[in-house]
Motif scaffolding. Structure first.
Motif, PDB file in Angstrom:
ATOM      1  N   THR A 256       0.818  -1.217   0.000  1.00 33.69           N
ATOM      2  CA  THR A 256       0.000   0.000   0.000  1.00 33.69           C
ATOM      3  C   THR A 256       0.852   1.268   0.000  1.00 33.69           C
ATOM      4  O   THR A 256       0.328   2.355  -0.274  1.00 33.69           O
ATOM      5  CB  THR A 256      -0.932   0.037   1.226  1.00 33.69           C
ATOM      6  OG1 THR A 256      -0.144   0.080   2.422  1.00 33.69           O
ATOM      7  CG2 THR A 256      -1.835  -1.185   1.257  1.00 33.69           C
ATOM      8  N   GLN A 257       2.149   1.139   0.285  1.00 40.25           N
ATOM      9  CA  GLN A 257       2.997   2.330   0.373  1.00 40.25           C
ATOM     10  C   GLN A 257       3.701   2.658  -0.941  1.00 40.25           C
ATOM     11  O   GLN A 257       4.243   3.764  -1.098  1.00 40.25           O
ATOM     12  CB  GLN A 257       4.040   2.149   1.481  1.00 40.25           C
ATOM     13  CG  GLN A 257       3.399   2.037   2.862  1.00 40.25           C
ATOM     14  CD  GLN A 257       4.391   2.156   4.000  1.00 40.25           C
ATOM     15  OE1 GLN A 257       5.141   3.123   4.065  1.00 40.25           O
ATOM     16  NE2 GLN A 257       4.384   1.176   4.893  1.00 40.25           N
ATOM     17  N   LEU A 258       3.667   1.731  -1.893  1.00 39.97           N
ATOM     18  CA  LEU A 258       4.369   1.990  -3.146  1.00 39.97           C
ATOM     19  C   LEU A 258       3.735   3.149  -3.924  1.00 39.97           C
ATOM     20  O   LEU A 258       4.437   4.045  -4.407  1.00 39.97           O
ATOM     21  CB  LEU A 258       4.390   0.734  -4.014  1.00 39.97           C
ATOM     22  CG  LEU A 258       5.175   0.866  -5.327  1.00 39.97           C
ATOM     23  CD1 LEU A 258       6.637   1.230  -5.065  1.00 39.97           C
ATOM     24  CD2 LEU A 258       5.094  -0.436  -6.126  1.00 39.97           C
ATOM     25  N   ALA A 259       2.429   3.164  -4.030  1.00 38.24           N
ATOM     26  CA  ALA A 259       1.766   4.219  -4.807  1.00 38.24           C
ATOM     27  C   ALA A 259       2.015   5.615  -4.233  1.00 38.24           C
ATOM     28  O   ALA A 259       2.329   6.546  -4.989  1.00 38.24           O
ATOM     29  CB  ALA A 259       0.266   3.936  -4.905  1.00 38.24           C
ATOM     30  N   PRO A 260       1.888   5.832  -2.913  1.00 36.14           N
ATOM     31  CA  PRO A 260       2.184   7.165  -2.372  1.00 36.14           C
ATOM     32  C   PRO A 260       3.613   7.628  -2.637  1.00 36.14           C
ATOM     33  O   PRO A 260       3.847   8.815  -2.876  1.00 36.14           O
ATOM     34  CB  PRO A 260       1.928   7.007  -0.869  1.00 36.14           C
ATOM     35  CG  PRO A 260       0.960   5.882  -0.769  1.00 36.14           C
ATOM     36  CD  PRO A 260       1.328   4.946  -1.870  1.00 36.14           C
ATOM     37  N   VAL A 261       4.552   6.702  -2.604  1.00 36.65           N
ATOM     38  CA  VAL A 261       5.933   7.084  -2.897  1.00 36.65           C
ATOM     39  C   VAL A 261       6.068   7.472  -4.366  1.00 36.65           C
ATOM     40  O   VAL A 261       6.782   8.421  -4.711  1.00 36.65           O
ATOM     41  CB  VAL A 261       6.916   5.956  -2.534  1.00 36.65           C
ATOM     42  CG1 VAL A 261       8.339   6.335  -2.921  1.00 36.65           C
ATOM     43  CG2 VAL A 261       6.853   5.650  -1.052  1.00 36.65           C
ATOM     44  N   GLU A 262       5.369   6.765  -5.242  1.00 35.70           N
ATOM     45  CA  GLU A 262       5.373   7.133  -6.652  1.00 35.70           C
ATOM     46  C   GLU A 262       4.810   8.548  -6.835  1.00 35.70           C
ATOM     47  O   GLU A 262       5.311   9.333  -7.656  1.00 35.70           O
ATOM     48  CB  GLU A 262       4.546   6.139  -7.475  1.00 35.70           C
ATOM     49  CG  GLU A 262       5.146   4.739  -7.582  1.00 35.70           C
ATOM     50  CD  GLU A 262       6.267   4.656  -8.622  1.00 35.70           C
ATOM     51  OE1 GLU A 262       6.803   5.709  -9.032  1.00 35.70           O
ATOM     52  OE2 GLU A 262       6.614   3.522  -9.001  1.00 35.70           O
ATOM     53  N   HIS A 263       3.765   8.883  -6.060  1.00 36.14           N
ATOM     54  CA  HIS A 263       3.209  10.230  -6.121  1.00 36.14           C
ATOM     55  C   HIS A 263       4.255  11.257  -5.700  1.00 36.14           C
ATOM     56  O   HIS A 263       4.350  12.349  -6.284  1.00 36.14           O
ATOM     57  CB  HIS A 263       1.984  10.352  -5.213  1.00 36.14           C
ATOM     58  CG  HIS A 263       0.858   9.453  -5.590  1.00 36.14           C
ATOM     59  ND1 HIS A 263       0.595   9.075  -6.895  1.00 36.14           N
ATOM     60  CD2 HIS A 263      -0.100   8.847  -4.819  1.00 36.14           C
ATOM     61  CE1 HIS A 263      -0.455   8.281  -6.916  1.00 36.14           C
ATOM     62  NE2 HIS A 263      -0.903   8.131  -5.671  1.00 36.14           N
ATOM     63  N   LEU A 264       5.055  10.926  -4.677  1.00 31.94           N
ATOM     64  CA  LEU A 264       6.090  11.838  -4.196  1.00 31.94           C
ATOM     65  C   LEU A 264       7.161  12.045  -5.263  1.00 31.94           C
ATOM     66  O   LEU A 264       7.635  13.170  -5.486  1.00 31.94           O
ATOM     67  CB  LEU A 264       6.718  11.291  -2.908  1.00 31.94           C
ATOM     68  CG  LEU A 264       7.862  12.098  -2.299  1.00 31.94           C
ATOM     69  CD1 LEU A 264       7.421  13.533  -1.994  1.00 31.94           C
ATOM     70  CD2 LEU A 264       8.380  11.414  -1.036  1.00 31.94           C
ATOM     71  N   VAL A 265       7.524  10.970  -5.951  1.00 30.39           N
ATOM     72  CA  VAL A 265       8.496  11.086  -7.044  1.00 30.39           C
ATOM     73  C   VAL A 265       7.940  11.986  -8.146  1.00 30.39           C
ATOM     74  O   VAL A 265       8.623  12.892  -8.639  1.00 30.39           O
ATOM     75  CB  VAL A 265       8.847   9.697  -7.618  1.00 30.39           C
ATOM     76  CG1 VAL A 265       9.718   9.834  -8.869  1.00 30.39           C
ATOM     77  CG2 VAL A 265       9.565   8.852  -6.569  1.00 30.39           C
ATOM     78  N   HIS A 266       6.684  11.732  -8.519  1.00 28.00           N
ATOM     79  CA  HIS A 266       6.066  12.526  -9.578  1.00 28.00           C
ATOM     80  C   HIS A 266       5.981  13.997  -9.191  1.00 28.00           C
ATOM     81  O   HIS A 266       6.309  14.893  -9.994  1.00 28.00           O
ATOM     82  CB  HIS A 266       4.667  11.988  -9.882  1.00 28.00           C
ATOM     83  CG  HIS A 266       3.880  12.855 -10.809  1.00 28.00           C
ATOM     84  ND1 HIS A 266       4.067  12.854 -12.173  1.00 28.00           N
ATOM     85  CD2 HIS A 266       2.906  13.782 -10.564  1.00 28.00           C
ATOM     86  CE1 HIS A 266       3.260  13.737 -12.737  1.00 28.00           C
ATOM     87  NE2 HIS A 266       2.532  14.310 -11.779  1.00 28.00           N
ATOM     88  N   GLU A 267       5.512  14.277  -7.961  1.00 28.74           N
ATOM     89  CA  GLU A 267       5.361  15.657  -7.500  1.00 28.74           C
ATOM     90  C   GLU A 267       6.705  16.370  -7.471  1.00 28.74           C
ATOM     91  O   GLU A 267       6.813  17.549  -7.843  1.00 28.74           O
ATOM     92  CB  GLU A 267       4.731  15.672  -6.103  1.00 28.74           C
ATOM     93  CG  GLU A 267       4.153  17.005  -5.677  1.00 28.74           C
ATOM     94  CD  GLU A 267       2.855  17.343  -6.398  1.00 28.74           C
ATOM     95  OE1 GLU A 267       2.815  18.415  -7.035  1.00 28.74           O
ATOM     96  OE2 GLU A 267       1.908  16.529  -6.331  1.00 28.74           O
ATOM     97  N   SER A 268       7.728  15.669  -7.047  1.00 29.21           N
ATOM     98  CA  SER A 268       9.064  16.259  -6.997  1.00 29.21           C
ATOM     99  C   SER A 268       9.544  16.613  -8.394  1.00 29.21           C
ATOM    100  O   SER A 268      10.052  17.719  -8.637  1.00 29.21           O
ATOM    101  CB  SER A 268      10.053  15.287  -6.333  1.00 29.21           C
ATOM    102  OG  SER A 268       9.663  14.987  -5.007  1.00 29.21           O
ATOM    103  N   ARG A 269       9.377  15.682  -9.328  1.00 26.06           N
ATOM    104  CA  ARG A 269       9.846  15.918 -10.702  1.00 26.06           C
ATOM    105  C   ARG A 269       9.074  17.076 -11.333  1.00 26.06           C
ATOM    106  O   ARG A 269       9.661  17.947 -11.995  1.00 26.06           O
ATOM    107  CB  ARG A 269       9.675  14.637 -11.522  1.00 26.06           C
ATOM    108  CG  ARG A 269      10.206  14.759 -12.936  1.00 26.06           C
ATOM    109  CD  ARG A 269      10.074  13.462 -13.703  1.00 26.06           C
ATOM    110  NE  ARG A 269      10.880  12.397 -13.123  1.00 26.06           N
ATOM    111  CZ  ARG A 269      10.387  11.305 -12.562  1.00 26.06           C
ATOM    112  NH1 ARG A 269       9.057  11.126 -12.497  1.00 26.06           N
ATOM    113  NH2 ARG A 269      11.172  10.385 -12.053  1.00 26.06           N
ATOM    114  N   ALA A 270       7.773  17.106 -11.094  1.00 21.32           N
ATOM    115  CA  ALA A 270       6.939  18.138 -11.700  1.00 21.32           C
ATOM    116  C   ALA A 270       7.285  19.530 -11.181  1.00 21.32           C
ATOM    117  O   ALA A 270       7.109  20.524 -11.898  1.00 21.32           O
ATOM    118  CB  ALA A 270       5.461  17.838 -11.438  1.00 21.32           C
ATOM    119  N   ARG A 271       7.788  19.602  -9.965  1.00 23.29           N
ATOM    120  CA  ARG A 271       8.090  20.896  -9.348  1.00 23.29           C
ATOM    121  C   ARG A 271       9.577  21.236  -9.376  1.00 23.29           C
ATOM    122  O   ARG A 271      10.021  22.192  -8.744  1.00 23.29           O
ATOM    123  CB  ARG A 271       7.551  20.922  -7.918  1.00 23.29           C
ATOM    124  CG  ARG A 271       6.034  20.862  -7.861  1.00 23.29           C
ATOM    125  CD  ARG A 271       5.500  20.759  -6.448  1.00 23.29           C
ATOM    126  NE  ARG A 271       4.040  20.694  -6.462  1.00 23.29           N
ATOM    127  CZ  ARG A 271       3.245  21.779  -6.416  1.00 23.29           C
ATOM    128  NH1 ARG A 271       3.774  22.986  -6.360  1.00 23.29           N
ATOM    129  NH2 ARG A 271       1.932  21.637  -6.430  1.00 23.29           N
TER     130      ARG A 271
END
Length: 310
Positions: A256-271
């Motif tokens: 269940t923790q893999l998806a939230p970490v993927e969101h963090l990677v995406h948010e970091s890259r986008a910003r």
């Protein structure tokens, strides 16, 4: 307080005069930390001798009543308890080798930062010259020396530690003996520093994210500190699971923790924020899932670090 008001400590075997005596102390090295150590001894009413390779650093302490030795031999022989805190263990040996004979019957407390292997070698060296030895790790910056909450770890002979604990308590209100192994203090030191740096890096990464929306570090700080309190509450459970070797998730599974970490990677890259820290976490979780540990708690990740070490 005038040093003349205090009685001299006595030299016992390995400097183990009875606890409660006003033991004289020598502090070698007057950098920021060494000067703070000497200052704490003066504040605690101990007759304190100081020495530094570079002249001039002792003046603020001599004004307060410290005696400045005119050489390393004079400094060592001035007190039954000798505290050293300088650059590294090599520097300690270079400093003390020429006067090693003067250490016989005294106690050397080494608060220099180093590795566990260096601490053990130093203990053997001190024993070979008839000196008692305690190796310590200061878990505080110089301004905190002497404060009740300051923790200093010590490894070495427990009887020696207990004898000198009243004096060591002046350096920090929570002197903690970790066992007979002189290397343990250094090991715990770097382990806890790793925890600190990991926390700092994650905090700074989070600040870099939220400032892209105009949030200041000061505004975000209360949320971060409250969250860290919550995060720390998980650590007790994980410690129990690791000791038991049982990792069944009762809070959140790795899957269940893999998806939230993927969101963090995406948010970091986008910003435009560095993604390497969250990517490392993502890769740790993905590797554990590939090994069939999706239903386990995050504590299972310890397997990665153990495998890397082996």
């Amino acid at each position: 307080m005038n040093s003349a008001e205090h009685t001299h400590g006595t030299h016992g075997t390995n400097g183990t005069g009875g606890a409660g005596t006003e033991t004289e102390v020598t502090v070698l090295g007057l950098g920021l930390m060494g000067a703070a150590l000497a200052d704490a001894m003066l504040t605690g009413g101990r007759r304190t001798t100081v020495w530094n390779r570079t002249p001039g650093k002792a003046e603020p302490l001599t004004v307060r009543g410290a005696a400045e030795a005119d050489g390393i031999r004079a400094a060592v022989t001035a007190s039954p308890l000798v505290i050293v805190c300088i650059r590294d263990y090599t520097a300690v040996r270079d400093l003390l080798d020429p006067v090693a004979d003067a250490l016989a019957g005294r106690v050397l407390v080494n608060l220099t930062t180093g590795s566990s292997e260096e601490a053990r070698v130093m203990a053997e060296w001190a024993a070979g010259h008839g000196a008692g030895y305690l190796d310590g790790a200061i878990m505080m910056t110089p301004p905190g020396i002497g404060a009740p909450e300051t923790v200093i770890f010590y490894g070495g002979d427990e009887k020696l530690f207990r004898t000198h604990e009243p004096v060591l308590r002046l350096l920090g209100g929570r002197p903690t003996h970790l066992g007979e192994d002189t290397g343990t203090a250094s090991l715990y030191d770097v382990a806890l520093l790793g925890l600190m740096w990991g926390t700092f890096n994650s905090f700074l990464h989070a600040l870099a994210l939220v400032e892209t929306e105009g949030t200041t570090a000061t505004e975000f700080l209360p949320l971060a500190t409250d969250w860290l309190t919550g995060v720390s509450s998980f650590m007790g459970l994980y410690a129990q699971q690791i000791d038991a070797g049982e990792f069944v998730a009762t809070d959140a599974s790795l899957a269940t923790q893999l998806a939230p970490v993927e969101h963090l990677v995406h948010e970091s890259r986008a910003r435009g924020v560095d993604t390497r820290l969250p990517e490392y976490t993502r890769d740790l979780i993905a590797d554990a899932l590939a090994k069939g540990h999706g239903l386990d708690s995050y504590a299972r990740i310890i397997d990665h670090f153990r495998t890397a070490a082996s």
